[in-house]
Design an enzyme around this catalytic site. Structure first.
Site, PDB file in Angstrom:
ATOM      1  N   ARG A 251     -21.431  17.817 -14.908  1.00 53.49           N
ATOM      2  CA  ARG A 251     -21.258  19.370 -14.433  1.00 53.49           C
ATOM      3  C   ARG A 251     -20.813  20.253 -15.559  1.00 53.49           C
ATOM      4  NH1 ARG A 251     -18.029  17.805  -8.689  1.00 53.49           N
ATOM      5  NH2 ARG A 251     -20.111  17.645  -7.487  1.00 53.49           N
TER       6      ARG A 251
ATOM      7  N   TYR B 128     -28.467  21.673  -9.168  1.00 55.93           N
ATOM      8  CA  TYR B 128     -28.142  20.128  -9.429  1.00 55.93           C
ATOM      9  C   TYR B 128     -26.739  19.929 -10.018  1.00 55.93           C
ATOM     10  CZ  TYR B 128     -30.403  20.646 -14.296  1.00 55.93           C
ATOM     11  OH  TYR B 128     -30.717  20.938 -15.466  1.00 55.93           O
ATOM     12  N   GLU B 129     -26.236  18.542  -9.870  1.00 58.23           N
ATOM     13  CA  GLU B 129     -24.933  18.167 -10.107  1.00 58.23           C
ATOM     14  C   GLU B 129     -23.878  18.723  -9.354  1.00 58.23           C
ATOM     15  OE1 GLU B 129     -24.790  15.634 -11.852  1.00 58.23           O
ATOM     16  OE2 GLU B 129     -27.004  15.654 -12.686  1.00 58.23           O
ATOM     17  N   GLY B 130     -23.997  18.839  -8.002  1.00 59.46           N
ATOM     18  CA  GLY B 130     -23.244  19.610  -7.254  1.00 59.46           C
ATOM     19  C   GLY B 130     -23.615  21.026  -7.096  1.00 59.46           C
TER      20      GLY B 130
END
Length: 580
Positions: free
Chosen positions: A292, A430-432
């Site tokens: 993140r 992406y990545e949350g």
């Protein structure tokens, strides 16, 4: 257009977010000259080796045929050069073959990697996350045989979470891990959106996979983390036969075409447990948090690349009568100049937020004082969702402004401006997703210590605003920052008093408010660090702080009202009112 590594800006940003103090305490052999030398060498590599491949990666991309993936033209050779230069091992632990430099310096290097070629940078970025997960939770065998190869970059790593029915909701992960009777496991299932899931740039690929045992409890409490390698590894570290896993296809995407995004099929693949059974989500979060922050850096990077291209175009493009350019270049149009300054200010604010988070992570890991580690850890946790979400939103915004500055030529693929916009758009997803980051901020991070972590940050920002208000030329920045911090405090109080759906309804504007204010604080600190300097580069920092204060911080009180109002309408409005 040619990419120019922003070495001076990066070195200055590191210094102003506490990197020098960190080096003095934990890295006495690492001085400012060494930091600059590392950044210059990385800048030279990214300019000469990676940037020239960026366009070809977009137009030709990775290829899938006969169950195998081939990297975009030139990418495999560039990756081998990246590994040979030691760039993958920069901030890894020397115990595993790393160079042991600061994580923050590694982030600064990776900004240049992503700016020069974002699709390429995704490969070593995922490997960095795998390194962190195995370093903390790997078995002795994994640390002895696999970790050094990941640190060197000889092997690459991936993160396998998402399935067709399990996107952000990992509770419904269905990939099975069945004991093989010999102390290992066999994986059965399908994972999607796996970045660099297959390629020909390295000898082996190490997949970290979330799966559940047949007798595991339901939900996230029943998920474990496994390591499955593309080629099997014996007890001496030698590569053996291919494992029973493969890429089923690669996705055709809006951007980052040079990065193969794979559908991965696990068809009885041999795997090893990583960490504890049924605790895979916690173990994987080590990798996810690292990713993140790296994705936040991607937002800064793609914004920097888009800004550089827009600036160069504006100085070359002749159109109309430009008020501030006798030659007619659109750089002389006031609104173009305003746009460029705002782009630059937001880039530097986002860069400082990300690098500050990196320094805080380093301090939380390395400080000798327990209290200092705890304070740094808490602020790093507060900053991580802001760094990821706010910085990637900046990436999209700046890339969009870059297209706008190009005018019609920005909508034409040949200029390359459109590629930056297309590449930037994935980072808030992406990545949350950024919405999930906002939920994390209001649901977990802002309430830490009953709001005490935010209170401590606000106190520091108030103190900076006071100094700015008494500094000639920066008085307006101080006043706007003071009002912005007060707005953030009001919004935080409301969030803490209105937990649940009401707070969640204001989560995204709250994260934006927090990022706007913290970004303005960072630019204020940079301007103060250069008070008295008279060269153009130094005086420009004060100008950027003033522009940001006038165009971004000035909106903070209204944003705070947006956090606190509207929840009732969000809940009660009917689908019919929305056009359903």
């Amino acid at each position: 257009m040619t990419f120019r590594a922003p070495v001076r800006d990066l070195a200055f940003a590191l210094k102003t977010v506490g990197h020098s103090a960190l080096m003095a305490q934990a890295f006495p052999d690492l001085d400012e000259d060494t930091v600059v030398a590392v950044l210059e060498a990385a800048g030279s590599f990214t300019e000469s080796e990676l940037a020239p491949l960026n366009r070809k990666g977009d137009t030709e991309g990775a290829k899938y045929a006969n169950g195998k993936v081939t990297a975009a033209p030139g990418f495999a050779a560039a990756y081998q050069a990246f590994v040979a230069g030691g760039w993958n091992a920069l901030s890894a632990d020397p115990e595993h073959g790393g160079q042991g430099l600061t994580g923050a310096l590694g982030l600064a290097v990776f900004e240049m990697v992503h700016a020069s070629n974002m699709a390429f940078g995704l490969c070593p970025m995922l490997t960095q996350g795998a390194i962190e997960a195995l370093a903390l939770h790997g078995t002795e065998r994994q640390k002895r045989l696999v970790l050094p190869k990941l640190v060197s970059g000889e092997w690459t790593g991936t993160m396998n979470l998402t399935e067709p029915q399990a996107g952000s909701d990992l509770a419904v992960v269905a990939t099975r891990a069945e004991p093989d009777g010999q102390g290992g496991y066999r994986l059965h299932g399908q994972k999607i959106y796996i970045t660099w899931g297959d390629h020909d740039a390295a000898d082996n690929i190490c997949h970290l996979v979330l799966a559940r045992l047949p007798d595991a409890p339901p939900g996230v409490k029943g998920i474990s983390l496994f390591l499955a390698t593309k080629r099997l590894v014996d007890d001496e570290g030698n590569l053996g036969d291919p494992n029973d896993l493969r890429a089923g296809s690669i996705e055709h995407k809006l951007g980052i075409h040079g990065s193969p995004t794979c559908v991965m099929l696990f068809e009885g693949a041999q795997a090893e447990l990583v960490g504890e059974l049924n605790n895979g989500i916690a173990h994987m979060f080590v990798m996810m948090n690292a990713a993140r922050l790296q994705v936040g850096v991607q937002g800064v990077a793609i914004a920097e690349r888009a800004f550089q291209q827009a600036l160069a175009f504006s100085q070359d493009r002749k159109q109309g009568r430009a008020a501030w350019a006798p030659d007619g270049a659109i750089y002389g149009h006031p609104d173009i100049r305003r746009s460029l300054l705002l782009m630059k200010a937001k880039i530097e604010a986002a860069r400082a937020i990300c690098l500050s988070t990196g320094v805080l992570n380093d301090v939380a890991r390395l400080a000798t004082d327990d209290a200092a580690r705890a304070v740094a850890k808490a602020r790093a946790e507060l900053f991580t969702p802001i760094a990821k979400a706010w910085s990637t939103d900046v990436g999209v915004e700046v890339a969009s402004m870059g297209v706008q500055i190009h005018g019609g030529m920005g909508f034409i693929e040949e200029t390359g401006a459109a590629q930056h916009y297309r590449d930037a758009r994935i980072a808030p997803i992406y990545e949350g997703t950024n919405g999930i980051q906002a939920i994390d901020l209001v649901g977990r991070k802002a309430p830490m210590e009953n709001g005490g972590v935010v209170d401590a940050l606000a106190a520091e920002m108030h103190a900076t605003a006071n100094v700015l208000s008494g500094t000639p030329g920066l008085e307006g920045v101080g006043a706007r920052l003071e009002a912005g911090v007060a707005a953030l405090e009001r919004a935080t109080d409301w969030i803490l008093a209105n937990k649940g759906p009401n707070a969640l309804s204001g989560a995204t504007p709250y994260l934006k408010l927090a990022g706007d204010v913290v970004g303005g604080w960072m630019l204020g600190l940079q301007a103060l660090a250069l008070v008295g300097a008279t060269d153009d580069w130094s005086t420009s920092k004060a100008a950027l702080a003033r522009v940001y204060a006038a165009q971004v911080l000035a909106q903070a009180p209204g944003l705070a009202e947006g956090v606190m109002e509207g929840a009732a309408d969000y809940e009660s409005v009917s689908a019919h009112a929305l056009g359903g």
